[in-house]
Design a protein around this motif. Structure first.
Motif, PDB file in Angstrom:
ATOM      1  N   GLY A  55     -13.045   6.361 -20.511  1.00  0.00           N
ATOM      2  CA  GLY A  55     -13.498   7.036 -21.731  1.00  0.00           C
ATOM      3  C   GLY A  55     -13.635   8.501 -21.425  1.00  0.00           C
ATOM      4  N   ASP A  56     -14.834   9.067 -21.688  1.00  0.00           N
ATOM      5  CA  ASP A  56     -15.007  10.471 -21.314  1.00  0.00           C
ATOM      6  C   ASP A  56     -15.871  10.606 -20.050  1.00  0.00           C
ATOM      7  OD1 ASP A  56     -17.372   9.800 -22.439  1.00  0.00           O
ATOM      8  OD2 ASP A  56     -17.499  11.523 -23.801  1.00  0.00           O
ATOM      9  N   SER A  57     -15.903   9.533 -19.252  1.00  0.00           N
ATOM     10  CA  SER A  57     -16.612   9.586 -17.962  1.00  0.00           C
ATOM     11  C   SER A  57     -15.638   9.371 -16.805  1.00  0.00           C
ATOM     12  CB  SER A  57     -17.692   8.498 -17.904  1.00  0.00           C
ATOM     13  OG  SER A  57     -18.669   8.745 -18.890  1.00  0.00           O
ATOM     14  N   PHE A  58     -16.181   9.495 -15.613  1.00  0.00           N
ATOM     15  CA  PHE A  58     -15.362   9.323 -14.406  1.00  0.00           C
ATOM     16  C   PHE A  58     -16.043   8.306 -13.496  1.00  0.00           C
ATOM     17  CE2 PHE A  58     -14.861  13.599 -16.039  1.00  0.00           C
ATOM     18  CZ  PHE A  58     -13.484  13.705 -16.127  1.00  0.00           C
ATOM     19  N   ARG A  59     -15.250   7.400 -12.959  1.00  0.00           N
ATOM     20  CA  ARG A  59     -15.782   6.414 -12.017  1.00  0.00           C
ATOM     21  C   ARG A  59     -15.317   6.803 -10.608  1.00  0.00           C
ATOM     22  NH1 ARG A  59     -17.738   1.105 -12.181  1.00  0.00           N
ATOM     23  NH2 ARG A  59     -17.472   1.092 -14.427  1.00  0.00           N
ATOM     24  N   ALA A  60     -16.281   7.009  -9.720  1.00  0.00           N
ATOM     25  CA  ALA A  60     -15.948   7.326  -8.322  1.00  0.00           C
ATOM     26  C   ALA A  60     -16.062   6.040  -7.517  1.00  0.00           C
ATOM     27  CB  ALA A  60     -16.901   8.375  -7.770  1.00  0.00           C
ATOM     28  N   ILE A  61     -14.954   5.657  -6.903  1.00  0.00           N
ATOM     29  CA  ILE A  61     -14.955   4.430  -6.096  1.00  0.00           C
ATOM     30  C   ILE A  61     -14.924   4.838  -4.626  1.00  0.00           C
ATOM     31  CG2 ILE A  61     -13.716   2.275  -5.610  1.00  0.00           C
ATOM     32  CD1 ILE A  61     -12.475   2.708  -8.493  1.00  0.00           C
ATOM     33  N   CYS A  62     -15.929   4.363  -3.882  1.00  0.00           N
ATOM     34  CA  CYS A  62     -16.071   4.810  -2.495  1.00  0.00           C
ATOM     35  C   CYS A  62     -15.415   3.837  -1.531  1.00  0.00           C
ATOM     36  CB  CYS A  62     -17.546   4.962  -2.146  1.00  0.00           C
ATOM     37  SG  CYS A  62     -18.315   6.269  -3.085  1.00  0.00           S
ATOM     38  N   GLU A  63     -15.201   4.328  -0.300  1.00  0.00           N
ATOM     39  CA  GLU A  63     -14.527   3.511   0.717  1.00  0.00           C
ATOM     40  C   GLU A  63     -15.289   2.227   1.000  1.00  0.00           C
ATOM     41  OE1 GLU A  63     -13.873   5.988   4.124  1.00  0.00           O
ATOM     42  OE2 GLU A  63     -12.146   6.976   3.189  1.00  0.00           O
ATOM     43  N   GLU A  64     -16.629   2.307   0.966  1.00  0.00           N
ATOM     44  CA  GLU A  64     -17.410   1.109   1.283  1.00  0.00           C
ATOM     45  C   GLU A  64     -17.630   0.211   0.074  1.00  0.00           C
ATOM     46  OE1 GLU A  64     -20.865   2.091   3.624  1.00  0.00           O
ATOM     47  OE2 GLU A  64     -19.609   3.236   5.020  1.00  0.00           O
ATOM     48  N   GLY A  65     -16.960   0.546  -1.027  1.00  0.00           N
ATOM     49  CA  GLY A  65     -16.977  -0.356  -2.182  1.00  0.00           C
ATOM     50  C   GLY A  65     -17.956   0.020  -3.286  1.00  0.00           C
ATOM     51  N   THR A  66     -18.906   0.911  -2.986  1.00  0.00           N
ATOM     52  CA  THR A  66     -19.855   1.282  -4.040  1.00  0.00           C
ATOM     53  C   THR A  66     -19.156   2.186  -5.065  1.00  0.00           C
ATOM     54  OG1 THR A  66     -20.608   2.947  -2.503  1.00  0.00           O
ATOM     55  CG2 THR A  66     -22.082   1.088  -2.861  1.00  0.00           C
ATOM     56  N   GLU A  67     -19.690   2.155  -6.303  1.00  0.00           N
ATOM     57  CA  GLU A  67     -19.067   2.917  -7.390  1.00  0.00           C
ATOM     58  C   GLU A  67     -20.150   3.700  -8.139  1.00  0.00           C
ATOM     59  OE1 GLU A  67     -16.694   0.395  -9.850  1.00  0.00           O
ATOM     60  OE2 GLU A  67     -15.549  -0.401  -8.137  1.00  0.00           O
ATOM     61  N   PHE A  68     -19.771   4.841  -8.642  1.00  0.00           N
ATOM     62  CA  PHE A  68     -20.711   5.687  -9.386  1.00  0.00           C
ATOM     63  C   PHE A  68     -20.010   6.230 -10.618  1.00  0.00           C
ATOM     64  CE2 PHE A  68     -21.725   5.796  -4.905  1.00  0.00           C
ATOM     65  CZ  PHE A  68     -23.082   5.473  -4.906  1.00  0.00           C
ATOM     66  N   LEU A  69     -20.783   6.333 -11.711  1.00  0.00           N
ATOM     67  CA  LEU A  69     -20.220   6.885 -12.949  1.00  0.00           C
ATOM     68  C   LEU A  69     -20.771   8.278 -13.177  1.00  0.00           C
ATOM     69  CD1 LEU A  69     -20.315   4.291 -15.890  1.00  0.00           C
ATOM     70  CD2 LEU A  69     -18.310   5.395 -14.873  1.00  0.00           C
ATOM     71  N   GLY A  70     -19.914   9.189 -13.587  1.00  0.00           N
ATOM     72  CA  GLY A  70     -20.386  10.547 -13.854  1.00  0.00           C
ATOM     73  C   GLY A  70     -19.720  11.139 -15.078  1.00  0.00           C
ATOM     74  N   LYS A  71     -20.465  12.034 -15.753  1.00  0.00           N
ATOM     75  CA  LYS A  71     -19.868  12.712 -16.920  1.00  0.00           C
ATOM     76  C   LYS A  71     -18.952  13.850 -16.480  1.00  0.00           C
ATOM     77  CE  LYS A  71     -23.974  11.894 -19.718  1.00  0.00           C
ATOM     78  NZ  LYS A  71     -25.185  12.544 -20.219  1.00  0.00           N
ATOM     79  N   SER A  72     -19.146  14.296 -15.249  1.00  0.00           N
ATOM     80  CA  SER A  72     -18.273  15.347 -14.701  1.00  0.00           C
ATOM     81  C   SER A  72     -18.161  15.147 -13.194  1.00  0.00           C
ATOM     82  CB  SER A  72     -18.819  16.746 -15.016  1.00  0.00           C
ATOM     83  OG  SER A  72     -20.021  16.960 -14.305  1.00  0.00           O
ATOM     84  N   VAL A  73     -17.145  15.769 -12.628  1.00  0.00           N
ATOM     85  CA  VAL A  73     -16.915  15.664 -11.178  1.00  0.00           C
ATOM     86  C   VAL A  73     -16.688  17.069 -10.628  1.00  0.00           C
ATOM     87  CG1 VAL A  73     -15.222  14.920  -9.436  1.00  0.00           C
ATOM     88  CG2 VAL A  73     -15.884  13.345 -11.261  1.00  0.00           C
ATOM     89  N   ILE A  74     -17.300  17.342  -9.472  1.00  0.00           N
ATOM     90  CA  ILE A  74     -16.960  18.574  -8.746  1.00  0.00           C
ATOM     91  C   ILE A  74     -16.377  18.144  -7.394  1.00  0.00           C
ATOM     92  CG2 ILE A  74     -17.784  20.739  -7.754  1.00  0.00           C
ATOM     93  CD1 ILE A  74     -20.023  20.756  -9.819  1.00  0.00           C
ATOM     94  N   ALA A  75     -15.089  18.381  -7.228  1.00  0.00           N
ATOM     95  CA  ALA A  75     -14.408  17.956  -6.002  1.00  0.00           C
ATOM     96  C   ALA A  75     -14.409  19.103  -4.995  1.00  0.00           C
ATOM     97  CB  ALA A  75     -12.979  17.541  -6.328  1.00  0.00           C
ATOM     98  N   THR A  76     -14.956  18.832  -3.807  1.00  0.00           N
ATOM     99  CA  THR A  76     -15.014  19.883  -2.768  1.00  0.00           C
ATOM    100  C   THR A  76     -14.640  19.285  -1.407  1.00  0.00           C
ATOM    101  OG1 THR A  76     -17.332  19.556  -2.113  1.00  0.00           O
ATOM    102  CG2 THR A  76     -16.964  20.944  -4.029  1.00  0.00           C
ATOM    103  N   GLY A  77     -13.616  18.460  -1.392  1.00  0.00           N
ATOM    104  CA  GLY A  77     -13.251  17.731  -0.162  1.00  0.00           C
ATOM    105  C   GLY A  77     -12.755  18.595   0.979  1.00  0.00           C
ATOM    106  N   GLY A  78     -12.500  19.872   0.709  1.00  0.00           N
ATOM    107  CA  GLY A  78     -12.125  20.791   1.791  1.00  0.00           C
ATOM    108  C   GLY A  78     -10.755  20.506   2.386  1.00  0.00           C
ATOM    109  N   SER A  79     -10.604  20.924   3.621  1.00  0.00           N
ATOM    110  CA  SER A  79      -9.305  20.739   4.280  1.00  0.00           C
ATOM    111  C   SER A  79      -9.534  20.632   5.781  1.00  0.00           C
ATOM    112  CB  SER A  79      -8.386  21.927   3.973  1.00  0.00           C
ATOM    113  OG  SER A  79      -8.873  23.078   4.627  1.00  0.00           O
TER     114      SER A  79
END
Ligand SMILES: Cc1cc2nc3c(=O)[nH]c(=O)nc-3n(C[C@H](O)[C@H](O)[C@H](O)COP(=O)(O)OP(=O)(O)OC[C@H]3O[C@@H](n4cnc5c(N)ncnc54)[C@H](O)[C@@H]3O)c2cc1C
Length: 308
Positions: free
Chosen positions: A87-111
């Motif tokens: 919908g208008d949200s974002f689901r973050a799925i983590c490596e260990e299986g946990t999931e989180f819902l957010g209305k916005s995402v700030i990606a700062t994974g670096g390099s």
């Protein structure tokens, strides 16, 4: 499942700064990262982060974490595998299986910096082996140094190092450079730079610190030793943005394209720091962009609520 206002991916300077600003805007904030500090943890010599005079990257990371904890930022020790739009949200799925819902995402994974994968590279990291000329050029005063690479980053490094070091060898395994011609010419103009092409680094040698490098001519197969006290490895960076694949526009280096408010091509997803196509990978710059991303996310959420 609770819906957060903002999910922050990454615990480097960009993510930490974004979390501080988001939390102080009273946004329901979660920061997901396996560690706090990011690349800052890899250095013992930060001399250019305003107000921080202790130099140790580990110490700076400890301050980052202390500030996050004092503000009550929720930290999840995990890595995000995938972001899905719901919908208008974002689901973050983590490596260990946990999931989180957010209305916005700030990606700062670096390099992370690409490695040569030769003996001595890890052993002498920070003891003569470096990956950032902007950070460590002052250490090369009156020294003999090598820069490895043939792209813009290598030539920019050589250009800077030539102003500090006695002698700079630029070592490239091919016969042609991918760096811009104007930059190549500028480096060639320095009297103390010697360019070596079709040469590969085979080993970095020394006792306590780097003393020499073992090189192989890829034309004659001759192996020879070059005395240097510092070597800068500038063969590219890998951006940590796989979890955004297909969601946002990236450039040919997989860097996330952002505008001046750190907005990506996907509404509601912001990006900051070395994951982006913005120049100059430095801690303070990532931190500044993280702050902008959080403020822009706040405006985005306010507008959305106002129109909803
Ligand atoms: C050896 C070295 C020395 C340096 N010296 C200096 C210096 O003196 N001064 C200076 O200003 N800068 C220096 N830098 C550069 C500086 O550290 C970086 O510019 C800065 O850390 C970039 O910040 P960032 O937040 O954009 O990314 P990063 O620091 O790379 O942080 C990225 C974060 O994202 C996390 N992450 C990655 N993928 C995921 C995922 N899938 N899910 C969740 N989290 C994820 C990582 O674990 C990390 O916490 C140095 C860098 C190195 C390597």
């Amino acid at each position: 499942m609770e819906t957060y206002d903002v999910i922050i991916i990454g615990g480097g300077p960009a993510g930490v700064s974004a979390a501080i600003y988001a939390k102080r805007k009273l946004l329901r904030t979660i920061l997901i990262s396996k560690e706090i500090g990011g690349q800052v943890l890899l250095t013992n010599n930060i001399e250019n982060y305003p107000g921080f005079v202790e130099r140790s990257g580990i110490r700076l990371a400890e301050y980052f974490e202390q500030q996050l904890r004092e503000l009550g930022v929720e930290i999840v020790e995990d890595a995000v595998r995938e972001i899905r739009i719901e919908g208008d949200s974002f689901r973050a799925i983590c490596e260990e299986g946990t999931e989180f819902l957010g209305k916005s995402v700030i990606a700062t994974g670096g390099s992370s910096h690409r490695k040569l994968n030769v003996p001595g590279e890890d052993e002498f990291f920070g003891k003569g082996v470096y990956v950032c000329a902007t950070c460590d050029a002052p250490l090369t005063k009156n020294k003999t140094v090598a820069v490895v690479g043939g792209g813009n980053a290598a030539f920019q490094s050589a250009d800077l190092l030539a102003r500090y070091a006695n002698k700079v060898y630029l070592i490239h395994r091919r016969g042609v450079f991918s760096a811009d011609g104007i930059l190549v010419n500028r480096v060639k103009g320095h009297g103390n730079v010697e360019i070596m092409t079709n040469v590969a680094v085979r080993e970095i040698k020394g006792k306590e610190r780097v003393e020499s490098i073992l090189l192989e001519s890829l034309e004659s197969r001759r192996v020879f030793e070059l005395p240097v006290q510092k070597i800068f490895i500038e063969i590219g960076k890998e951006v940590k943005a796989g979890y955004l694949k297909g969601l946002v526009q990236t450039n040919q280096h997989n860097q996330v394209i952002v505008d001046r408010l750190q907005r990506t091509s996907c509404r509601g997803i912001f990006a900051a720091g070395e994951i982006t196509d913005l120049p100059y990978g430095q801690a303070i710059i990532s931190a500044g962009q993280g702050a902008v991303a959080a403020l822009a996310a706040f405006d985005y959420l306010s507008e959305k609520e106002g129109s909803g």
